[in-house]
Design a protein around this motif. Structure first.
Motif, PDB file in Angstrom:
ATOM      1  N   GLY A 118       0.798  -1.216   0.000  1.00 41.25           N
ATOM      2  CA  GLY A 118       0.000   0.000   0.000  1.00 41.25           C
ATOM      3  C   GLY A 118       0.834   1.269   0.000  1.00 41.25           C
ATOM      4  O   GLY A 118       0.391   2.310  -0.498  1.00 41.25           O
ATOM      5  N   LEU A 119       2.036   1.202   0.559  1.00 45.31           N
ATOM      6  CA  LEU A 119       2.922   2.374   0.613  1.00 45.31           C
ATOM      7  C   LEU A 119       3.846   2.468  -0.603  1.00 45.31           C
ATOM      8  O   LEU A 119       4.644   3.409  -0.699  1.00 45.31           O
ATOM      9  CB  LEU A 119       3.785   2.321   1.881  1.00 45.31           C
ATOM     10  CG  LEU A 119       3.036   2.461   3.221  1.00 45.31           C
ATOM     11  CD1 LEU A 119       3.990   2.239   4.389  1.00 45.31           C
ATOM     12  CD2 LEU A 119       2.371   3.828   3.324  1.00 45.31           C
ATOM     13  N   SER A 120       3.747   1.520  -1.519  1.00 48.92           N
ATOM     14  CA  SER A 120       4.654   1.478  -2.671  1.00 48.92           C
ATOM     15  C   SER A 120       4.550   2.751  -3.506  1.00 48.92           C
ATOM     16  O   SER A 120       3.461   3.261  -3.760  1.00 48.92           O
ATOM     17  CB  SER A 120       4.338   0.271  -3.555  1.00 48.92           C
ATOM     18  OG  SER A 120       4.567  -0.932  -2.861  1.00 48.92           O
ATOM     19  N   SER A 121       5.712   3.230  -3.940  1.00 45.77           N
ATOM     20  CA  SER A 121       5.770   4.448  -4.757  1.00 45.77           C
ATOM     21  C   SER A 121       6.310   4.191  -6.156  1.00 45.77           C
ATOM     22  O   SER A 121       6.364   5.099  -6.979  1.00 45.77           O
ATOM     23  CB  SER A 121       6.653   5.492  -4.061  1.00 45.77           C
ATOM     24  OG  SER A 121       7.949   4.963  -3.809  1.00 45.77           O
ATOM     25  N   SER A 122       6.711   2.947  -6.429  1.00 41.56           N
ATOM     26  CA  SER A 122       7.221   2.601  -7.759  1.00 41.56           C
ATOM     27  C   SER A 122       6.734   1.194  -8.112  1.00 41.56           C
ATOM     28  O   SER A 122       6.362   0.411  -7.231  1.00 41.56           O
ATOM     29  CB  SER A 122       8.750   2.638  -7.794  1.00 41.56           C
ATOM     30  OG  SER A 122       9.294   1.625  -6.971  1.00 41.56           O
ATOM     31  N   VAL A 123       6.759   0.892  -9.398  1.00 37.02           N
ATOM     32  CA  VAL A 123       6.272  -0.412  -9.838  1.00 37.02           C
ATOM     33  C   VAL A 123       7.175  -1.533  -9.329  1.00 37.02           C
ATOM     34  O   VAL A 123       6.707  -2.613  -8.952  1.00 37.02           O
ATOM     35  CB  VAL A 123       6.141  -0.448 -11.374  1.00 37.02           C
ATOM     36  CG1 VAL A 123       7.497  -0.275 -12.051  1.00 37.02           C
ATOM     37  CG2 VAL A 123       5.487  -1.755 -11.826  1.00 37.02           C
ATOM     38  N   GLY A 124       8.492  -1.299  -9.291  1.00 34.24           N
ATOM     39  CA  GLY A 124       9.414  -2.314  -8.799  1.00 34.24           C
ATOM     40  C   GLY A 124       9.168  -2.641  -7.337  1.00 34.24           C
ATOM     41  O   GLY A 124       9.176  -3.807  -6.935  1.00 34.24           O
ATOM     42  N   MET A 125       8.949  -1.592  -6.535  1.00 36.04           N
ATOM     43  CA  MET A 125       8.684  -1.773  -5.110  1.00 36.04           C
ATOM     44  C   MET A 125       7.383  -2.545  -4.896  1.00 36.04           C
ATOM     45  O   MET A 125       7.311  -3.464  -4.071  1.00 36.04           O
ATOM     46  CB  MET A 125       8.604  -0.401  -4.438  1.00 36.04           C
ATOM     47  CG  MET A 125       8.357  -0.428  -2.946  1.00 36.04           C
ATOM     48  SD  MET A 125       8.295   1.265  -2.277  1.00 36.04           S
ATOM     49  CE  MET A 125       7.945   0.916  -0.547  1.00 36.04           C
ATOM     50  N   MET A 126       6.355  -2.197  -5.674  1.00 38.59           N
ATOM     51  CA  MET A 126       5.066  -2.873  -5.510  1.00 38.59           C
ATOM     52  C   MET A 126       5.157  -4.343  -5.911  1.00 38.59           C
ATOM     53  O   MET A 126       4.635  -5.216  -5.202  1.00 38.59           O
ATOM     54  CB  MET A 126       3.978  -2.177  -6.336  1.00 38.59           C
ATOM     55  CG  MET A 126       2.669  -2.957  -6.386  1.00 38.59           C
ATOM     56  SD  MET A 126       1.272  -2.019  -7.003  1.00 38.59           S
ATOM     57  CE  MET A 126       0.736  -1.203  -5.504  1.00 38.59           C
TER      58      MET A 126
END
Length: 538
Positions: A118-126
């Motif tokens: 939910g806190l992801s800010s980039s596609v890689g992180m998500m």
């Protein structure tokens, strides 16, 4: 049930048994049992809901993390890939750590990764945290079926199994609708934050009340690491091929080709390893039982039918009818409500008659309901799909519960955890194979039908000419600069729409044939008492 539930001070055996529960039924605190089991049910629903809860909000998520259209599809794909890998291991891990400890650790991991997603800010992180979330979610799904079949005495197992079947069918159905409303009211990030309060409740209930068995730490010695490696490569390769094969042209794509070869080779080595290693990480012993093997086939077909129907209807309503996400969700709610309301009826039927009769009835209803979609037209909507959804929903519920009951009817209690992991794995793989098959049918048959329609239109001068002239006249009256070009484009779109509709009819026909086949195979199962699950018969 283990003696831990009867008397917390006494040491419990490694495997809980329904027979023990029945024998000491007067001493069992069923309130605690149901609270512990209920916590696991809520956890399973939460884990399965997160598969589809993002389906109606992918556009908002894509904008929020700056992903491309190709990248955003991995938000769902990576979750399924990770989930499939962990499922076969749950039996081994729950035996080693105990169901309660294993489930609580999995739930804590699921909550942490949900917040991270939910806190992801980039596609890689998500994608990274979504993969971890899928691992923990996959760990939370199989233990509940094993618990239902080992903790409860025979007369209560069907009721518990009805609850499990209801979660399996209801969660994917209501996921997109719930996700759409959450995104509209709050934001897409709350699709994942909403897990926190629910997960805290699950952790409390399971840790406080789900003391059903004891782990065996000695299993940590001699873990089959090579078997684990081969299984991981096999399942990841297979699932990727199934998820991406159709869009990449199957074996025409080099990556899909090599991953297919890899899946076949590592799958064969993994099976050989599990049959020869002294302490296999995934026990294949349940397959020695004829009813279990047939039940796996039934579970495969019912899983493909369930996920296939849930896959076809939204695409048809969105692409052919142009329904909005909310309209699609409202139409699909019929399936979820039908399954919810028919669950008590399904349980009663399975309890009253031989499992073979229940399976024949369930699969026949499912086949007949899906078969209504063979005559689908571009004008079908809520009312036209009503009978299909209701009959298919009732049939799927009966077939799924009966297939699960038959699968474990003659297995000893000591194999229940192994059987549960395999059943859940097969159901998920069946869903992936079903979706891949249906996607291929839609694209291939759509092209075939378009070619047929275009060929017929070129020779049917009177009908085609009249339609073309009417469209040209309409374009001229609307002031279009190139009315003839607009008419040709409109005619082509009409033919594409008709061809796609015919392809959907073909897809419904394939699903129906699969259910008819399952109904036929049901006759080859061993007979048994209505609703009986022996649980230790050998």
């Amino acid at each position: 049930m283990s003696d831990a539930v009867l008397d917390p001070e006494r040491p419990a055996p490694a495997v809980a048994t329904g027979a023990a529960s029945a024998a000491g039924g007067d001493a069992v605190n069923w309130t605690k049992v149901f609270l512990g089991f209920g916590g696991m049910v809520i956890g399973q629903f939460m884990a399965m809901l997160d598969i589809q809860i993002v389906a109606s909000s992918l556009t908002q998520i894509q904008a929020g993390i700056g992903a491309t259209s190709d990248e955003i599809s991995w938000v769902q794909t990576i979750y399924l890939l990770a989930e499939v890998v962990i499922m076969p291991l749950t039996a081994y891990l729950t035996k080693m750590w105990g169901t309660r400890s294993f489930y609580v650790v999995a739930c804590v991991g699921f909550l942490i990764t949900s917040v991270a997603v939910g806190l992801s800010s980039s596609v890689g992180m998500m994608i990274f945290f979504r993969a971890l979330q899928g691992v923990f979610a996959g760990a939370m799904i199989p233990p509940i079926f094993a618990t239902a079949m080992t903790v409860f005495p025979p007369e209560r197992r069907i009721t518990a199994n009805v609850i499990v079947g209801l979660i399996v069918t209801l969660a994917p159905t209501v996921g997109p609708t719930l996700g759409g409303h959450l995104t509209d009211m709050l934001s897409w990030r709350w699709l994942f934050f909403i897990n926190v309060p629910v997960g805290v409740l699950v952790i409390f209930l399971v840790w406080r009340y789900a003391d059903f068995d004891r782990g065996d730490p000695s299993l940590s010695k001699g873990i089959d690491w090579w078997g684990l490696a081969f299984m991981t490569v096999f399942l990841l390769s297979m699932q990727y091929v199934l998820e991406e094969g159709n869009s990449e042209g199957w074996l025409e794509d080099d990556l899909i080709l090599w991953l297919t070869v890899t899946a076949v080779l590592t799958g064969a080595i993994f099976i050989w390893r599990q049959l020869t290693y002294w302490q296999p990480i995934v026990s294949l012993k349940p397959f020695r039982d004829r009813n279990f093997s047939l039940g796996i086939v039934m579970t495969f077909i019912s899983g493909a039918s369930l996920f296939g129907g849930t896959f076809l209807l939204p695409i048809f309503l969105g692409q052919i009818r142009g329904f909005s996400s909310s309209d699609v969700g409202n139409t699909m709610l019929v399936s979820g409500l039908t399954m919810f309301l028919s669950a008590p009826l399904a349980g009663r039927i399975v309890r009253m008659v031989d499992a073979r009769i229940s399976m024949v009835l369930g699969f026949a209803l499912c086949a007949w309901g899906i078969q209504q979609g063979v005559r689908v037209t571009p004008d079908w909507g809520f009312h036209e799909f009503l009978v299909l959804q209701i009959v298919r929903g009732v049939g799927s519920m009966i077939a799924m519960i009966a297939a699960q009951q038959m699968s474990v009817a003659s297995l000893p209690v000591t194999m229940m955890k192994d059987a549960s992991g395999l059943i859940n794995l097969i159901r998920n793989v069946a869903g992936a194979i079903g979706l891949a098959l249906l996607s291929t049918i839609l694209s291939h048959q759509g092209a075939v039908h378009y070619a047929d329609i275009a060929s017929a239109a070129s020779v049917a001068h009177l009908t085609t000419a009249g339609l073309y002239e009417g469209l040209t006249q309409m374009m001229t009256e609307s002031g279009m600069a190139d009315p003839e070009g607009g008419a040709r484009k409109a005619l082509s779109m009409m033919m594409h729409r008709e061809a796609s509709t015919l392809a959907f009819g073909d897809a419904f026909a394939v699903l129906a044939m699969g259910c008819w086949l399952a109904a036929f195979l049901s006759f080859f199962a061993k007979g048994g008492k209505p609703g009986a699950v022996q649980g230790g018969g050998h």
